[in-house]
Design a protein around this motif. Structure first.
Motif, PDB file in Angstrom:
ATOM      1  N   THR A 274     -95.159 -87.032  81.770  1.00  0.00           N
ATOM      2  CA  THR A 274     -94.008 -87.609  81.078  1.00  0.00           C
ATOM      3  C   THR A 274     -92.811 -87.697  82.023  1.00  0.00           C
ATOM      4  O   THR A 274     -91.844 -88.410  81.761  1.00  0.00           O
ATOM      5  CB  THR A 274     -93.706 -86.776  79.813  1.00  0.00           C
ATOM      6  OG1 THR A 274     -92.956 -87.571  78.914  1.00  0.00           O
ATOM      7  CG2 THR A 274     -92.974 -85.502  80.117  1.00  0.00           C
ATOM      8  N   LEU A 275     -92.921 -87.008  83.178  1.00  0.00           N
ATOM      9  CA  LEU A 275     -91.918 -87.148  84.244  1.00  0.00           C
ATOM     10  C   LEU A 275     -91.730 -88.625  84.632  1.00  0.00           C
ATOM     11  O   LEU A 275     -90.615 -89.059  84.922  1.00  0.00           O
ATOM     12  CB  LEU A 275     -92.348 -86.324  85.473  1.00  0.00           C
ATOM     13  CG  LEU A 275     -91.521 -86.465  86.754  1.00  0.00           C
ATOM     14  CD1 LEU A 275     -90.061 -86.115  86.538  1.00  0.00           C
ATOM     15  CD2 LEU A 275     -92.100 -85.570  87.861  1.00  0.00           C
ATOM     16  N   LEU A 276     -92.839 -89.393  84.626  1.00  0.00           N
ATOM     17  CA  LEU A 276     -92.709 -90.824  84.951  1.00  0.00           C
ATOM     18  C   LEU A 276     -91.788 -91.512  83.955  1.00  0.00           C
ATOM     19  O   LEU A 276     -90.928 -92.316  84.332  1.00  0.00           O
ATOM     20  CB  LEU A 276     -94.073 -91.524  84.938  1.00  0.00           C
ATOM     21  CG  LEU A 276     -95.227 -90.947  85.753  1.00  0.00           C
ATOM     22  CD1 LEU A 276     -96.378 -91.926  85.770  1.00  0.00           C
ATOM     23  CD2 LEU A 276     -94.793 -90.607  87.160  1.00  0.00           C
ATOM     24  N   GLY A 277     -91.967 -91.167  82.678  1.00  0.00           N
ATOM     25  CA  GLY A 277     -91.088 -91.725  81.645  1.00  0.00           C
ATOM     26  C   GLY A 277     -89.657 -91.281  81.860  1.00  0.00           C
ATOM     27  O   GLY A 277     -88.723 -92.078  81.749  1.00  0.00           O
ATOM     28  N   ALA A 278     -89.505 -90.007  82.201  1.00  0.00           N
ATOM     29  CA  ALA A 278     -88.174 -89.463  82.438  1.00  0.00           C
ATOM     30  C   ALA A 278     -87.505 -90.180  83.609  1.00  0.00           C
ATOM     31  O   ALA A 278     -86.312 -90.498  83.559  1.00  0.00           O
ATOM     32  CB  ALA A 278     -88.277 -87.965  82.713  1.00  0.00           C
TER      33      ALA A 278
ATOM     34  N   GLY B 110     -94.518 -98.593  77.316  1.00  0.00           N
ATOM     35  CA  GLY B 110     -95.574 -99.490  77.758  1.00  0.00           C
ATOM     36  C   GLY B 110     -96.150 -99.083  79.095  1.00  0.00           C
ATOM     37  O   GLY B 110     -96.509 -99.918  79.917  1.00  0.00           O
ATOM     38  N   ASN B 111     -96.227 -97.770  79.328  1.00  0.00           N
ATOM     39  CA  ASN B 111     -96.703 -97.264  80.617  1.00  0.00           C
ATOM     40  C   ASN B 111     -98.118 -96.686  80.470  1.00  0.00           C
ATOM     41  O   ASN B 111     -98.331 -95.680  79.810  1.00  0.00           O
ATOM     42  CB  ASN B 111     -95.734 -96.194  81.130  1.00  0.00           C
ATOM     43  CG  ASN B 111     -96.091 -95.701  82.509  1.00  0.00           C
ATOM     44  OD1 ASN B 111     -97.204 -95.249  82.737  1.00  0.00           O
ATOM     45  ND2 ASN B 111     -95.155 -95.814  83.434  1.00  0.00           N
ATOM     46  N   VAL B 112     -99.074 -97.377  81.107  1.00  0.00           N
ATOM     47  CA  VAL B 112    -100.485 -97.018  80.955  1.00  0.00           C
ATOM     48  C   VAL B 112    -100.796 -95.625  81.510  1.00  0.00           C
ATOM     49  O   VAL B 112    -101.597 -94.874  80.954  1.00  0.00           O
ATOM     50  CB  VAL B 112    -101.367 -98.058  81.667  1.00  0.00           C
ATOM     51  CG1 VAL B 112    -102.829 -97.695  81.530  1.00  0.00           C
ATOM     52  CG2 VAL B 112    -101.123 -99.433  81.082  1.00  0.00           C
ATOM     53  N   MET B 113    -100.131 -95.267  82.594  1.00  0.00           N
ATOM     54  CA  MET B 113    -100.387 -93.964  83.226  1.00  0.00           C
ATOM     55  C   MET B 113    -100.103 -92.816  82.250  1.00  0.00           C
ATOM     56  O   MET B 113    -100.857 -91.854  82.154  1.00  0.00           O
ATOM     57  CB  MET B 113     -99.493 -93.839  84.467  1.00  0.00           C
ATOM     58  CG  MET B 113     -99.787 -92.656  85.358  1.00  0.00           C
ATOM     59  SD  MET B 113    -101.349 -92.836  86.207  1.00  0.00           S
ATOM     60  CE  MET B 113    -102.304 -91.567  85.446  1.00  0.00           C
TER      61      MET B 113
ATOM     62  N   ALA C 204     -97.492 -90.707  73.572  1.00  0.00           N
ATOM     63  CA  ALA C 204     -96.547 -91.438  72.723  1.00  0.00           C
ATOM     64  C   ALA C 204     -95.429 -92.036  73.581  1.00  0.00           C
ATOM     65  O   ALA C 204     -95.049 -93.198  73.400  1.00  0.00           O
ATOM     66  CB  ALA C 204     -95.973 -90.509  71.656  1.00  0.00           C
ATOM     67  N   ALA C 205     -94.931 -91.252  74.538  1.00  0.00           N
ATOM     68  CA  ALA C 205     -93.904 -91.770  75.461  1.00  0.00           C
ATOM     69  C   ALA C 205     -94.450 -92.971  76.224  1.00  0.00           C
ATOM     70  O   ALA C 205     -93.724 -93.931  76.508  1.00  0.00           O
ATOM     71  CB  ALA C 205     -93.466 -90.675  76.425  1.00  0.00           C
TER      72      ALA C 205
ATOM     73  N   GLN D  49    -103.527-101.139  74.924  1.00  0.00           N
ATOM     74  CA  GLN D  49    -103.062 -99.765  75.143  1.00  0.00           C
ATOM     75  C   GLN D  49    -103.848 -98.771  74.288  1.00  0.00           C
ATOM     76  O   GLN D  49    -104.217 -97.693  74.750  1.00  0.00           O
ATOM     77  CB  GLN D  49    -101.566 -99.658  74.834  1.00  0.00           C
ATOM     78  CG  GLN D  49    -100.703-100.346  75.893  1.00  0.00           C
ATOM     79  CD  GLN D  49     -99.245-100.402  75.487  1.00  0.00           C
ATOM     80  OE1 GLN D  49     -98.867 -99.993  74.400  1.00  0.00           O
ATOM     81  NE2 GLN D  49     -98.416-100.915  76.384  1.00  0.00           N
ATOM     82  N   ILE D  50    -104.111 -99.142  73.042  1.00  0.00           N
ATOM     83  CA  ILE D  50    -104.884 -98.252  72.167  1.00  0.00           C
ATOM     84  C   ILE D  50    -106.302 -98.087  72.720  1.00  0.00           C
ATOM     85  O   ILE D  50    -106.851 -96.988  72.736  1.00  0.00           O
ATOM     86  CB  ILE D  50    -104.895 -98.789  70.712  1.00  0.00           C
ATOM     87  CG1 ILE D  50    -103.463 -98.749  70.149  1.00  0.00           C
ATOM     88  CG2 ILE D  50    -105.822 -97.972  69.834  1.00  0.00           C
ATOM     89  CD1 ILE D  50    -103.283 -99.425  68.817  1.00  0.00           C
ATOM     90  N   PHE D  51    -106.873 -99.189  73.214  1.00  0.00           N
ATOM     91  CA  PHE D  51    -108.188 -99.128  73.873  1.00  0.00           C
ATOM     92  C   PHE D  51    -108.178 -98.082  74.986  1.00  0.00           C
ATOM     93  O   PHE D  51    -109.056 -97.226  75.066  1.00  0.00           O
ATOM     94  CB  PHE D  51    -108.496-100.498  74.518  1.00  0.00           C
ATOM     95  CG  PHE D  51    -109.560-101.261  73.816  1.00  0.00           C
ATOM     96  CD1 PHE D  51    -109.241-102.072  72.741  1.00  0.00           C
ATOM     97  CD2 PHE D  51    -110.890-101.161  74.214  1.00  0.00           C
ATOM     98  CE1 PHE D  51    -110.224-102.777  72.073  1.00  0.00           C
ATOM     99  CE2 PHE D  51    -111.871-101.868  73.554  1.00  0.00           C
ATOM    100  CZ  PHE D  51    -111.539-102.684  72.476  1.00  0.00           C
ATOM    101  N   ILE D  52    -107.161 -98.182  75.824  1.00  0.00           N
ATOM    102  CA  ILE D  52    -107.060 -97.265  76.967  1.00  0.00           C
ATOM    103  C   ILE D  52    -106.943 -95.821  76.485  1.00  0.00           C
ATOM    104  O   ILE D  52    -107.614 -94.919  77.002  1.00  0.00           O
ATOM    105  CB  ILE D  52    -105.842 -97.650  77.849  1.00  0.00           C
ATOM    106  CG1 ILE D  52    -106.120 -98.980  78.543  1.00  0.00           C
ATOM    107  CG2 ILE D  52    -105.535 -96.567  78.867  1.00  0.00           C
ATOM    108  CD1 ILE D  52    -104.899 -99.601  79.162  1.00  0.00           C
TER     109      ILE D  52
END
Lengths: 99, 462
Positions: A46-50, B232-235, B226-227, A9-12
């Motif tokens: 961040t909508l995806l997270g929401a 764990g969401n790459v997008m 950060a979210a 993830q950090i790589f990305i």
């Protein structure tokens, strides 16, 4: 091969940020405002997270928080892309020179 | 292919669309399609996420998206172009706020379990911090830009010490919370982070807003990333990183254009009312040359070449359409008219360009600092409309000036300079402007829109 998910993830993150630096450096100053508002709409990702938070069953608190996050980030996404489109629709070259 | 792989492919397509979309911003001719591609990427990413197996409750999502879309669409349709900095500030805040809520709700979901992974826990705290700082900082920026809070820096004794102590307390709380989840402390952290954002932006003056907005833009991206680490969401990580980088680049460009450091902008309280400078102006007896609209119109109408230099005053009096009309009128009389735009003119990067685009000024008539600075010495008339610090020759000549070293538009090198200004009050930075006392400068006092209107009438009769 990298097995560690966090490291991947950090790589990305680092690669995407580098791509961002390269792309934005080439944007002419005249487009800085629309660039910022378009990038701003992208940060509404961040909508995806929401959506993930709001869609899970996790008690009333989590649902209300999730709903709130979905509303805020949708305003960010929809408003951001629409207002950028409105701005960019106004940018034009002198017609006489195009002919 | 299973659902997770399909979502992954959709995210990959969305990433490509975001990157191509940003790339198309390298020219005004392709930027609009770039914005469309980015929005298509976003649409694909949203649809794909809805297929996530963890999602059970579609009702909440649907309600949220409908409400958010209606509000967002209304805001983007009704906003005036002069108010664009406020709108971007608010959108930054909403993004940051949403990211912090995602972090907070993951905390409430996970904290009862004995072990949260340290990396996830750290991401939750970091997301909370940066998201909330973005939120409250953007609200303060909005209030300043909207004129609800005064635009000058607002300072109080020990401000920097208070902010520093608060920041250290926040870090300590984060370190504790990563090791052991304790809800009351987390709530205290939330309040402390909101307070920090407020304290960081409130001492920053209006003229420094382009830097603040760029920085908050960057923060909103980093908060989204950060979210992404939390879920764990790459997008989220990719898109957040792209926006974070964009904001940092813009911040750097703005700081360079003011010859300042980020620390100086953030903590310098630049333009806080310095008594000595203010007193100096009120007792100033240096002569200025005031002109009439009639004389000014003659000067403009019979020039061979003219350069217009707009500043924040143009946005305040919403005079962009009048300026364009004046330009067209002069153009028809055979005057060559160009527009010179300083990178920090206005309240956000590119603010002037958007206003002039709205007034249908062709973008190939707009020139940057480097492109046009050599031309002033060969120009008959420069018309300065509501710009101040960005044309102050002291930035070039007077090493004791607070502006010294800032790259300026060298308008004083032109044959004649006509300054449209409300009054002789100094600009936002509270610094006297040598330009106004130069022998080749004439001042036309009054509201920019009214003055331009009179000039247009006079030139029509000339």
């Amino acid at each position: 091969m990298i097995e560690n998910t966090l490291l991947t993830q950090i790589f990305i993150f680092v690669l995407a940020a580098s791509a961002g630096f390269e792309l934005i450096t080439k944007v002419p100053p005249t487009l800085h405002t629309p660039l910022m508002s378009s990038a701003n709409a992208v940060s509404g990702i961040t909508l995806l997270g929401a959506i993930l938070v709001a869609g899970q069953l996790g008690g009333i608190t989590a649902t209300i928080l999730g709903l709130f996050a979905v509303i805020l980030s949708t305003i960010n996404v929809v408003g951001g892309f629409m207002v950028t489109d409105r701005m960019l629709g106004m940018f034009r070259k002198d017609r006489r020179k195009q002919e | 292919m299973n659902t997770d792989n399909l979502i992954g492919v959709a995210y990959l397509i969305a990433t490509l669309l975001f990157i191509i979309g940003l790339k198309r911003f390298n020219s005004p001719a392709t930027a609009r399609s770039g914005n469309f591609l980015s929005s298509a990427g976003m649409f694909i990413a949203i649809i794909a996420t809805l297929y996530d197996q963890k999602i059970i409750n579609y009702q909440t999502i649907a309600i949220g998206i409908v409400i958010g879309s209606v509000i967002g669409a209304l805001m983007s349709r009704t906003i005036r172009m002069t108010a664009m900095p406020q709108l971007v500030a608010i959108f930054n805040g909403l993004g940051g706020g949403a990211s912090s809520i995602v972090a907070a709700s993951e905390f409430t979901r996970l904290y009862t379990k004995s072990s949260i992974e340290p990396a996830v826990s750290f991401s939750i705290m970091f997301g909370t911090l940066i998201g909330l700082v973005t939120l409250s900082g953007s609200v303060v920026a909005f209030l300043k830009l909207q004129g609800i809070l005064r635009g000058q820096p607002i300072t109080f004794p020990l401000q920097k010490s208070v902010s520093t102590v608060l920041f250290i307390v926040i870090l300590a709380a984060i370190v504790y919370l990563i090791q052991s989840s304790f809800m009351p402390l987390y709530l205290a952290l939330v309040i402390a982070c909101l307070l920090l954002g407020l304290l960081l932006v409130i001492p920053i003056g209006g003229a420094d807003m382009p830097v603040v907005i760029s920085l908050l833009n960057s923060y909103s991206g980093i908060a989204a990333a950060a979210a992404g680490f939390i879920l764990g969401n790459v997008m989220l990580i990719v898109a957040g990183a792209l926006v974070g980088a964009a904001g940092i680049i813009l911040t750097q460009i703005m700081i360079k254009a003011m010859n300042r450091s980020l620390a100086n902008v953030m903590f310098g309280a630049f333009g806080a009312s310095d008594q000595s400078i203010t007193a100096d102006i009120s007792s100033n007896s240096k002569p200025i040359r005031q002109t009439t609209a009639q004389d000014a119109a003659v000067m403009l109408a019979y020039a061979r070449s003219a350069i217009f230099v707009p500043g924040y005053g143009l946005a305040v009096s919403q005079a962009q359409h009048q300026l364009k009309e004046l330009g067209t009128l002069m153009d028809q009389r055979g005057v060559s008219v160009k527009y010179a735009i300083h990178p920090v003119a206005g309240r956000m990067p590119g603010h002037m360009n958007v206003l002039l685009a709205e007034a249908e000024v062709s973008y190939d008539k707009l020139f940057d600092l480097e492109q046009i600075n050599d031309e002033f010495s060969n120009t008959d008339v420069v018309l300065v409309i509501g710009a101040n610090d960005v044309v102050n020759p002291d930035a070039r000549d007077n090493s004791t000036s607070p502006l010294y070293g800032m790259p300026i538009l060298e308008v004083d090198l032109a044959q004649q300079v006509l300054v449209l200004k409300r009054s002789l009050n100094p600009g936002f930075a509270g610094i006297d402007n040598e330009l106004f006392y130069k022998s080749n400068t004439s001042m036309l006092f009054g509201d920019a829109k009214a003055s331009l209107g009179t000039l247009i009438e006079e030139i029509k009769q000339a």
